[in-house]
Design a protein around this motif. Structure first.
Motif, short mmCIF file in Angstrom:
data_model
loop_
_atom_site.label_atom_id
_atom_site.label_comp_id
_atom_site.label_asym_id
_atom_site.label_seq_id
_atom_site.Cartn_x
_atom_site.Cartn_y
_atom_site.Cartn_z
N ILE A 291 5.23 -22.05 -14.95
CA ILE A 291 6.55 -21.55 -14.55
C ILE A 291 6.52 -20.97 -13.14
O ILE A 291 7.52 -21.01 -12.43
CB ILE A 291 7.11 -20.51 -15.55
N THR A 292 5.34 -20.47 -12.71
CA THR A 292 5.22 -19.99 -11.33
C THR A 292 5.27 -21.17 -10.36
O THR A 292 5.88 -21.08 -9.29
CB THR A 292 3.91 -19.21 -11.14
N ARG A 294 6.99 -23.69 -10.74
CA ARG A 294 8.40 -24.06 -10.67
C ARG A 294 9.25 -23.06 -9.88
O ARG A 294 10.45 -23.23 -9.74
CB ARG A 294 8.97 -24.23 -12.07
N GLY A 295 8.61 -22.00 -9.38
CA GLY A 295 9.32 -21.05 -8.53
C GLY A 295 9.77 -19.78 -9.21
O GLY A 295 10.46 -18.96 -8.60
N ALA A 296 9.39 -19.59 -10.46
CA ALA A 296 9.81 -18.39 -11.19
C ALA A 296 9.10 -17.15 -10.66
O ALA A 296 7.94 -17.20 -10.27
CB ALA A 296 9.52 -18.55 -12.68
N MET A 332 16.48 -23.49 -16.55
CA MET A 332 15.42 -24.19 -15.82
C MET A 332 15.96 -25.30 -14.92
O MET A 332 15.19 -25.87 -14.13
CB MET A 332 14.39 -24.75 -16.80
N GLU A 334 17.61 -24.76 -12.48
CA GLU A 334 17.53 -24.15 -11.14
C GLU A 334 16.10 -24.13 -10.60
O GLU A 334 15.87 -23.70 -9.48
CB GLU A 334 18.07 -22.71 -11.20
N TYR A 335 15.16 -24.59 -11.40
CA TYR A 335 13.75 -24.53 -11.02
C TYR A 335 13.13 -25.93 -11.03
O TYR A 335 12.84 -26.48 -12.09
CB TYR A 335 12.97 -23.61 -11.98
N ALA A 339 7.57 -26.31 -7.01
CA ALA A 339 8.35 -25.57 -6.00
C ALA A 339 7.53 -24.70 -5.08
O ALA A 339 8.03 -24.28 -4.03
CB ALA A 339 9.36 -24.68 -6.73
N TRP A 340 6.27 -24.40 -5.40
CA TRP A 340 5.56 -23.44 -4.56
C TRP A 340 5.07 -24.07 -3.28
O TRP A 340 4.90 -23.41 -2.28
CB TRP A 340 4.37 -22.80 -5.33
#
Length: 340
Positions: A291-292, A294-296, A332, A334-335, A339-340
């Protein structure tokens, strides 16, 4: 949310799906048993040099297909069949390849174990020393599959020195090939080289810090909801949740099935001093790398825990699961996957 899973970049996937999958290359760069290995020699050498740079190491082997095979190679390099080694109890967070009776580590070698303390959920180093003095292992293994705290490497080194044991730090190339594997997967090694290159970028350190920050925030959110986190927190990317405190009758198996149905992927996991079998379990293991990626960030962690709690409070309710699944997919969107 499975702690041992993540999303890779497009570049890593492109390397893994490249034409290097067509090449068989027993041996090592410059010392192959097959011709035509000039290109895979280059990609494997890049992977080796990048890995050495990441860990400031003098030597690295990138051929093991998985962590279990890397562990098996270490055992083959330093142990003889029947030799004694000491590892973390599987029921307390240890890894399958650290002495499970159905794994080669438990079949070929004599496995002994140390535990975590029941009151703190942290490794009992005094007990580790006691077992080491009694059993005289040739090798002491650190690390685990579901242990969320940092290790006291200094204490472990002292224990190992006291009994003349190794600390799973030596590995010979010949233990990987021809010891446990034949031809390496050169397309996978190329993908590793790309991933290692990404890990050398400054942004990767920032990403890993966010993984840990998200895990800490998620663990706190679970505890605020009344859940028992083994060791009362986390120092890394993962956490082990004992469901018995909040839902005494809920098994990890049922929890996993209900959450997966709600599009929240976790895995059931035994907890220390579990009252259930490995097929049922009393816990689940959760991690934040994917999830990180993915930008969370931290604010989303409490929201995720709220959704998990909603499902676990009514694991047999199709209406609840459907509502949570719809909300998960809405959030999700939005992710992006990477994404990182």
């Amino acid at each position: 949310l499975i702690a041992s899973e993540n999303f890779v970049s497009d570049q890593v996937m492109q390397a893994m799906g490249s034409c290097l999958t067509n090449k068989y290359a027993e041996g090592y760069p410059g010392k192959r048993y097959y011709g035509g290995c000039e290109v895979v020699d280059q990609s494997e050498t890049i992977a080796i040099e990048r890995l050495k740079q990441i860990f400031n190491a003098e030597w690295a082997n990138v051929q093991p297909h998985s962590g279990a095979q890397a562990n098996a190679a270490v055992f083959l390099a330093v142990l003889n069949p029947g030799d004694t080694f000491l590892g973390l109890n599987l029921a307390h967070g240890g890894h399958l390849s650290h002495g499970s009776p159905v794994n080669s580590s438990g079949i070929l070698y004599r496995a002994t174990e140390y535990n975590v303390k029941e009151d703190t959920g942290r490794v009992d180093y005094d007990q580790m020393e006691e077992v080491a003095l009694r059993e005289k292992p040739k090798l002491i293994v650190g690390g685990g599959s579901a242990y969320s705290r940092e290790w006291d490497y200094k204490r472990m080194r002292e224990i190992a020195d006291k009994v003349g044991a190794l600390l799973m730090s030596q590995l010979l190339d010949s233990a990987v090939f021809p010891g446990i594997q034949g031809g390496p997967l050169e397309h996978v090694i190329a993908a590793k080289a790309v991933a290692f290159g990404e890990a050398l970028e400054p942004e990767y350190k920032t990403y890993q810090a966010q993984v840990k920050a998200n895990a800490a925030a998620m663990a706190k959110a679970f505890m605020d909801k009344g859940y028992k986190i083994i060791s009362d927190g986390t120092d890394n990317h993962s956490m082990l949740i004992d469901l018995r405190k909040k839902f005494p009758e809920l098994t990890g198996k049922v929890a996993e099935k209900a959450l997966v149905a709600a599009d929240i992927t976790v895995n059931k996991n035994m907890v220390p001093f579990d009252s259930r079998s490995a097929f049922q379990t009393s816990g689940i293991r959760v991690g934040t790398p994917a999830i990180t990626t993915r930008g969370a960030k931290e604010p989303l962690m409490a929201e995720i825990v709220e959704l998990i709690d909603t499902v676990l409070a009514a694991p047999e309710c199709d209406k609840t699961i459907t509502a949570v699944r719809e909300k998960v997919n809405s959030i999700m969107k939005e992710y992006p996957i990477f994404a990182w």
